[in-house]
Design a protein around this motif. Structure first.
Motif, PDB file in Angstrom:
ATOM      1  N   GLN A  62      23.797   7.797 -24.663  1.00 18.12           N
ATOM      2  CA  GLN A  62      24.680   8.493 -23.720  1.00 18.12           C
ATOM      3  C   GLN A  62      23.920   9.472 -22.829  1.00 18.12           C
ATOM      4  OE1 GLN A  62      27.426  10.218 -26.580  1.00 18.12           O
ATOM      5  NE2 GLN A  62      26.579  12.272 -26.338  1.00 18.12           N
ATOM      6  N   GLY A  63      22.662   9.771 -23.173  1.00 19.99           N
ATOM      7  CA  GLY A  63      21.815  10.554 -22.304  1.00 19.99           C
ATOM      8  C   GLY A  63      21.996  12.051 -22.370  1.00 19.99           C
ATOM      9  N   HIS A  64      22.791  12.540 -23.314  1.00 22.55           N
ATOM     10  CA  HIS A  64      23.010  13.984 -23.438  1.00 22.55           C
ATOM     11  C   HIS A  64      23.641  14.272 -24.803  1.00 22.55           C
ATOM     12  CE1 HIS A  64      27.357  13.442 -22.939  1.00 22.55           C
ATOM     13  NE2 HIS A  64      27.060  12.558 -22.000  1.00 22.55           N
ATOM     14  N   THR A  65      23.746  15.553 -25.123  1.00 25.22           N
ATOM     15  CA  THR A  65      24.395  15.977 -26.370  1.00 25.22           C
ATOM     16  C   THR A  65      25.588  16.876 -26.083  1.00 25.22           C
ATOM     17  OG1 THR A  65      22.884  17.864 -26.572  1.00 25.22           O
ATOM     18  CG2 THR A  65      22.250  15.816 -27.697  1.00 25.22           C
ATOM     19  N   ASP A  66      26.175  16.720 -24.899  1.00 31.95           N
ATOM     20  CA  ASP A  66      27.321  17.562 -24.532  1.00 31.95           C
ATOM     21  C   ASP A  66      28.573  17.195 -25.322  1.00 31.95           C
ATOM     22  OD1 ASP A  66      25.675  18.800 -22.742  1.00 31.95           O
ATOM     23  OD2 ASP A  66      26.377  17.658 -20.999  1.00 31.95           O
ATOM     24  N   THR A 103      26.409  18.821 -30.506  1.00 31.77           N
ATOM     25  CA  THR A 103      25.762  19.725 -29.554  1.00 31.77           C
ATOM     26  C   THR A 103      24.966  20.817 -30.259  1.00 31.77           C
ATOM     27  OG1 THR A 103      27.534  19.332 -27.952  1.00 31.77           O
ATOM     28  CG2 THR A 103      26.158  21.275 -27.605  1.00 31.77           C
TER      29      THR A 103
END
Length: 306
Positions: A62-66, A103
């Motif tokens: 997903q390209g992030h940990t938001d 996150t």
């Protein structure tokens, strides 16, 4: 961190929405490592088993940990030996599910793992039923008994219009509970000792026994779907030769050979493999594997709705 009891889990869940959540989970790229098990040696008693079943969102994909979660189911089984002092129970155990923020890594919820597993198991079988049972399925035969049967029938009813349920002899004690269950009022219940006749008349068969299931194969109705509840149970070879086999996770299918498996739930959900191909095809679902992915999905679903 919130601690969510069995009652709070029940209040947060309904099968139609939960089945859709599981469908999205199987279409996602959740990371599901192999479970880890540990033997706990004890004097004068059978060894206990501590098991950890982890899973987490695919943060790289997903390209992030938001957003996303990290989760781990923890189960403990402490069977008692035959020669152990009588403490009023042959086995004790517990189960918890720990949900952490993807996150920050902080724990956000601790859930009753036993109740979570009931909802997860029932929803998984209902999801498989949606792909594999004929759309006009209305007559269900249940062979054996399982404490989660009332919940399971509610899950089946969320995907198929179940109108008649026959139980095999010995299940009479379940009838009053089933007939008075508020979510099963549209279903007519009965008990039969004519297994061959019941199999011949069933659109779908639920095998709720832990023992190997020996069905009168020639009596199977064309297009019947056979659902086995216990991962350690298995249909007889004669029946297996007549059905198209599906599993929860082909990588954890155990005794079932990969070449004999038509598809698992991930492949069905992603559209990579077909489920039921034609009306008269006989299908079979075995729940081997996939609890890590499904538990993470159910725990996140509960947390967002409680």
């Amino acid at each position: 961190m919130r601690i969510l009891s069995s009652d709070e889990i029940d209040s947060a869940l309904a099968y139609p929405e939960l089945i859709e959540t599981l469908l999205r989970a199987y279409r996602s790229r959740v990371v599901v490592p192999q479970p880890a098990g540990f033997s706990i040696a004890r004097p004068h008693q059978t060894a206990g088993i501590l098991k950890a079943v982890p899973a987490w969102s695919n943060f790289v994909a997903q390209g992030h940990t938001d957003r996303g979660y990290i989760g781990c189911g923890i189960t403990l089984e402490l069977p008692q030996s035959d020669d152990a002092p009588d403490i009023g129970s042959s086995q004790s155990g517990s189960a918890l599910y720990l949900l952490l923020s993807g996150t920050t890594g902080h724990p956000v919820a601790l859930l009753d793992g036993v109740r979570l597993a009931v909802w997860r198991r029932c929803a998984l079988h209902a999801l498989a039923t949606r792909y594999l049972a004929r759309e006009d399925t209305s007559r269900l035969l249940v062979i054996g008994t399982d404490p989660m049967l009332p919940s399971l029938l509610g899950a089946y009813a969320a995907v198929r219009d179940i109108r008649s349920v026959l139980l095999t002899a010995g299940a009479e004690a379940f009838l009053d509970n089933l007939r008075t269950h508020p979510k099963l009022k549209r279903i007519t219940f009965g008990v039969t000792d004519d297994l061959a006749g019941a199999v011949a008349g069933a659109d779908m068969i639920c095998c709720a026994s832990r023992a190997p299931v020996d069905l009168p194969g020639p009596a199977l109705s064309p297009g019947a779907h056979i659902d086995v509840l216990d991962p350690d149970s298995r249909l007889d070879e004669g029946t297996l030769s007549q059905v198209r086999i599906f599993v929860g996770d082909r990588n954890e299918a155990g005794a079932l050979a990969d070449e004999d498996i038509a598809a698992d739930l991930r492949e069905l959900a992603k559209g990579e493999k077909a489920g039921r191909r034609f009306y008269g095809q006989m299908t079979h679902f075995h729940p081997a594997g996939s609890s890590g992915l499904a538990d993470l999905a159910v725990a996140g679903h509960v947390f967002l709705r409680s």
